[in-house]
Design a protein around this motif. Sequence first.
Motif, short mmCIF file in Angstrom:
data_model
loop_
_atom_site.label_atom_id
_atom_site.label_comp_id
_atom_site.label_asym_id
_atom_site.label_seq_id
_atom_site.Cartn_x
_atom_site.Cartn_y
_atom_site.Cartn_z
N ASP A 43 36.20 41.67 46.84
CA ASP A 43 35.10 41.01 47.21
C ASP A 43 34.04 42.60 46.54
N ILE A 46 35.21 43.38 42.80
CA ILE A 46 34.92 41.77 41.78
C ILE A 46 33.30 42.38 41.35
N SER A 50 32.90 43.22 37.17
CA SER A 50 30.91 43.30 36.26
C SER A 50 30.80 43.98 35.53
N HIS A 59 40.92 45.76 37.65
CA HIS A 59 42.05 44.40 37.45
C HIS A 59 43.39 44.66 38.34
N VAL A 62 42.94 44.35 41.74
CA VAL A 62 42.03 43.67 42.26
C VAL A 62 43.84 42.77 42.30
N GLU A 74 46.18 33.43 41.58
CA GLU A 74 45.29 34.95 41.30
C GLU A 74 45.79 36.60 41.43
N ALA A 78 45.01 38.44 37.53
CA ALA A 78 44.39 39.65 37.63
C ALA A 78 44.94 40.62 36.73
#
Length: 103
Positions: A43, A46, A50, A59, A62, A74, A78
């Motif tokens: 979280d 991410i 942003s 990335h 993540v 997911e 990434a």
Amino acid sequence: MSDFKGAENAFGDAVQFEPEVSNFYVRLSHVYAAHNEFYRAVDMMIKTISLKPLRPEYHVRVGGWLFENGQLKEAAEAMRKTIEISPNAVVAPKRLEVVLSIG
């Protein structure tokens, strides 16, 4: 910092005071990851993405944490994003290969 709550509070406060500073989110994500709280780490990373979407290292982190969470689809996304941003990335293609071989 070995004081989890202290680190969490310090970087959490920093994020509140300066939400545009991506490094605070990065540090908070690492605090969570160090304590195996990968959902929270993801979280925070991410939020970092942003602010700085073209940083491949965010990335790939993540992707690694999503892998740790068992979120293989997911994680693969990434890793693909990392490769898209940085075609010469070394780690992401190897991690993507591992993720795809499992999932």
